[in-house]
Design a protein around this motif. Structure first.
Motif, PDB file in Angstrom:
ATOM      1  N   ALA A   3       9.129 -29.854  -6.170  1.00  0.00           N
ATOM      2  CA  ALA A   3       8.368 -29.094  -7.154  1.00  0.00           C
ATOM      3  C   ALA A   3       8.403 -29.816  -8.497  1.00  0.00           C
ATOM      4  CB  ALA A   3       8.990 -27.708  -7.306  1.00  0.00           C
ATOM      5  N   ASN A   4       7.272 -29.934  -9.136  1.00  0.00           N
ATOM      6  CA  ASN A   4       7.225 -30.505 -10.482  1.00  0.00           C
ATOM      7  C   ASN A   4       5.978 -29.999 -11.186  1.00  0.00           C
ATOM      8  OD1 ASN A   4       4.983 -32.199  -9.862  1.00  0.00           O
ATOM      9  ND2 ASN A   4       6.398 -33.569  -8.810  1.00  0.00           N
ATOM     10  N   ASP A   5       5.754 -30.488 -12.385  1.00  0.00           N
ATOM     11  CA  ASP A   5       4.638 -29.982 -13.184  1.00  0.00           C
ATOM     12  C   ASP A   5       3.283 -30.489 -12.701  1.00  0.00           C
ATOM     13  OD1 ASP A   5       6.504 -30.153 -16.246  1.00  0.00           O
ATOM     14  OD2 ASP A   5       6.275 -28.566 -14.808  1.00  0.00           O
ATOM     15  N   ASN A   6       3.271 -31.544 -11.949  1.00  0.00           N
ATOM     16  CA  ASN A   6       2.007 -32.205 -11.662  1.00  0.00           C
ATOM     17  C   ASN A   6       1.998 -32.707 -10.228  1.00  0.00           C
ATOM     18  OD1 ASN A   6      -0.441 -33.442 -11.930  1.00  0.00           O
ATOM     19  ND2 ASN A   6       0.366 -35.200 -13.090  1.00  0.00           N
ATOM     20  N   PRO A   7       1.746 -31.795  -9.275  1.00  0.00           N
ATOM     21  CA  PRO A   7       1.801 -32.198  -7.880  1.00  0.00           C
ATOM     22  C   PRO A   7       0.813 -33.330  -7.600  1.00  0.00           C
ATOM     23  CG  PRO A   7       1.287 -29.850  -8.103  1.00  0.00           C
ATOM     24  CD  PRO A   7       1.296 -30.424  -9.471  1.00  0.00           C
ATOM     25  N   LYS A   8       1.272 -34.348  -6.915  1.00  0.00           N
ATOM     26  CA  LYS A   8       0.424 -35.524  -6.703  1.00  0.00           C
ATOM     27  C   LYS A   8      -0.027 -35.654  -5.248  1.00  0.00           C
ATOM     28  CE  LYS A   8       0.362 -37.636 -10.797  1.00  0.00           C
ATOM     29  NZ  LYS A   8      -0.867 -37.857 -11.542  1.00  0.00           N
ATOM     30  N   VAL A   9       0.419 -34.754  -4.411  1.00  0.00           N
ATOM     31  CA  VAL A   9       0.009 -34.835  -3.016  1.00  0.00           C
ATOM     32  C   VAL A   9      -1.407 -34.291  -2.895  1.00  0.00           C
ATOM     33  CG1 VAL A   9       0.501 -34.009  -0.696  1.00  0.00           C
ATOM     34  CG2 VAL A   9       2.376 -34.539  -2.242  1.00  0.00           C
ATOM     35  N   TYR A 203     -11.050 -33.955 -10.147  1.00  0.00           N
ATOM     36  CA  TYR A 203     -12.056 -33.405  -9.241  1.00  0.00           C
ATOM     37  C   TYR A 203     -11.723 -31.934  -9.000  1.00  0.00           C
ATOM     38  CZ  TYR A 203     -13.489 -38.170  -7.924  1.00  0.00           C
ATOM     39  OH  TYR A 203     -13.934 -39.461  -7.916  1.00  0.00           O
ATOM     40  N   PRO A 204     -12.747 -31.077  -9.009  1.00  0.00           N
ATOM     41  CA  PRO A 204     -12.478 -29.653  -8.809  1.00  0.00           C
ATOM     42  C   PRO A 204     -12.419 -29.286  -7.332  1.00  0.00           C
ATOM     43  CG  PRO A 204     -14.815 -29.967  -9.166  1.00  0.00           C
ATOM     44  CD  PRO A 204     -14.176 -31.343  -9.261  1.00  0.00           C
ATOM     45  N   PHE A 205     -11.703 -28.219  -7.032  1.00  0.00           N
ATOM     46  CA  PHE A 205     -11.855 -27.576  -5.733  1.00  0.00           C
ATOM     47  C   PHE A 205     -13.135 -26.747  -5.792  1.00  0.00           C
ATOM     48  CE2 PHE A 205     -10.895 -24.065  -2.672  1.00  0.00           C
ATOM     49  CZ  PHE A 205     -10.936 -24.859  -1.545  1.00  0.00           C
ATOM     50  N   PHE A 290      -5.213 -35.912  -9.245  1.00  0.00           N
ATOM     51  CA  PHE A 290      -4.506 -34.632  -9.138  1.00  0.00           C
ATOM     52  C   PHE A 290      -4.567 -34.155  -7.692  1.00  0.00           C
ATOM     53  CE2 PHE A 290      -4.215 -29.946 -10.286  1.00  0.00           C
ATOM     54  CZ  PHE A 290      -2.866 -29.984 -10.556  1.00  0.00           C
ATOM     55  N   VAL A 291      -4.778 -32.890  -7.455  1.00  0.00           N
ATOM     56  CA  VAL A 291      -4.654 -32.336  -6.107  1.00  0.00           C
ATOM     57  C   VAL A 291      -5.748 -32.866  -5.169  1.00  0.00           C
ATOM     58  CG1 VAL A 291      -4.603 -30.190  -4.755  1.00  0.00           C
ATOM     59  CG2 VAL A 291      -3.547 -30.263  -7.010  1.00  0.00           C
ATOM     60  N   PHE A 296     -11.515 -36.275  -0.330  1.00  0.00           N
ATOM     61  CA  PHE A 296     -11.609 -34.814  -0.146  1.00  0.00           C
ATOM     62  C   PHE A 296     -12.766 -34.243  -0.957  1.00  0.00           C
ATOM     63  CE2 PHE A 296     -10.565 -30.359  -0.567  1.00  0.00           C
ATOM     64  CZ  PHE A 296     -10.273 -30.053   0.745  1.00  0.00           C
ATOM     65  N   PHE A 297     -12.948 -34.756  -2.168  1.00  0.00           N
ATOM     66  CA  PHE A 297     -14.061 -34.249  -2.985  1.00  0.00           C
ATOM     67  C   PHE A 297     -15.401 -34.585  -2.333  1.00  0.00           C
ATOM     68  CE2 PHE A 297     -16.911 -34.318  -6.768  1.00  0.00           C
ATOM     69  CZ  PHE A 297     -16.869 -32.960  -6.992  1.00  0.00           C
ATOM     70  N   THR A 298     -15.489 -35.764  -1.728  1.00  0.00           N
ATOM     71  CA  THR A 298     -16.727 -36.140  -1.017  1.00  0.00           C
ATOM     72  C   THR A 298     -17.037 -35.135   0.085  1.00  0.00           C
ATOM     73  OG1 THR A 298     -16.329 -38.482  -1.486  1.00  0.00           O
ATOM     74  CG2 THR A 298     -17.833 -37.972   0.338  1.00  0.00           C
TER      75      THR A 298
END
Ligand SMILES: [Zn+2]
Length: 305
Positions: A3-9, A203-205, A290-291, A296-298
């Motif tokens: 856990a951290n402030d900025n998940p990179k997975v 990139y947004p979800f 980011f997430v 995935f965005f494509t």
């Protein structure tokens, strides 16, 4: 992942690991990360502040009528949210506004309602929280929220809230990131909380399971650009607090990638072939950290063109 402030997975990495496990869903990862996240408090202008670190960015208006919160964060951060709110003023929380139904903006509804907050939201937020809701691209099924977490005041198009000497205009975007997104305009301070219609630098979800689409996201981004002046402070759902030029940059990124993906799809390419063509390549360094990564965005854009 720790856990951290900025998940990179990235979501694509997670779903590749084990597509059938909710333990690997970004929902679980974001909830766990928030449990140990630091809350950053920034006063923006007038009596409007922002809390960052627990799910989506939370807006706060202080004053004698009681605090107004925009979005509820993750309950694992309750103690640190309470401390952050107390650092702004002693006013109790009287109003909570949900920008849309997603868990990282509504998980805290129940505890905030239990300490006296009325909850205002678009009617579709209440609809999704009231029932079992599956979000396919998160690989997660949300059970109905407890009764105490449901919005107590809903609207369909627009609502004005006069509180603490300020006028807040709540406006429905129409289907965008979901089918429940609203903007919260602190008109006197010229601050607008646009929630997940802006992921500032990310990139947004896009939640197709509950009415979102890339074209809806672009319409919302256009509306945000039209609303903002050069002095407007823009509170994003995710990423840093921004301004009009960042709204324009985000809109242009969405439009450009949408056009690239649509052109490839029109040539008859499959989703995997379009992903392999890397239509986001020129944007990944800035937006893909980011997430949600470029691949995935494509896939999210491909679903909507
Ligand atoms: Zn969202």
């Amino acid at each position: 992942m720790q856990a951290n402030d900025n998940p990179k997975v990235s979501i694509s990495q997670i779903t590749t690991m084990n597509p059938n496990s909710e333990a690997n869903s970004p929902v679980t990862i974001i909830r766990d990360a928030a449990a140990s996240a630091k809350i950053n408090v920034t006063t923006l202008r007038g009596n409007v502040s922002v809390l960052e670190g627990s799910g989506g960015n939370m807006g706060v208006l202080t004053g004698p009528d009681g605090k107004v919160l925009v979005d509820a964060g993750i309950p694992g951060t309750r103690a640190r949210i309470t401390k952050a709110l107390a650092s702004l003023s002693n006013d109790p929380v009287k109003h909570l506004i949900n920008s849309h139904w997603h868990f990282d903006h509504t998980d805290g509804n129940e505890w905030l309602h239990s300490i006296g907050a009325e909850i205002t939201a678009h009617e579709n937020t209440k609809k999704h929280l009231s029932t079992t809701t599956r979000v396919e691209d998160w690989n997660f099924t949300f059970p109905p929220a407890p009764a105490g977490a449901l919005p107590t005041n809903v609207f369909d198009n627009e609502q004005t809230l006069c509180v603490n000497g300020a006028t807040l205009v709540l406006k429905y975007y129409g289907p965008a990131h979901t089918d429940s997104d609203i903007s919260i305009d602190f008109t006197d301070a010229d601050i607008i909380h646009v929630a997940d219609t802006l992921w500032n630098g990310q990139y947004p979800f896009i939640d197709y399971s509950t009415g979102g689409s890339v074209d809806g996201m672009i319409r919302a981004a256009e509306a945000n650009v039209g609303r903002a002046t050069d002095k407007t402070i823009v509170i994003s759902g995710h990423g840093p607090v921004g301004n009009k030029s960042q709204l324009i940059e985000f809109r242009d990124m969405l439009v450009s990638i949408r056009e690239k993906v649509a052109a490839l799809k029109k040539q008859g390419k499959s989703r995997d072939e379009v992903v392999a063509a890397k239509p986001t390549a020129n944007y990944d360094a800035k937006w893909g950290g980011f997430v949600i990564n470029g691949d995935f965005f494509t896939r999210l854009v491909y679903a909507g063109v």
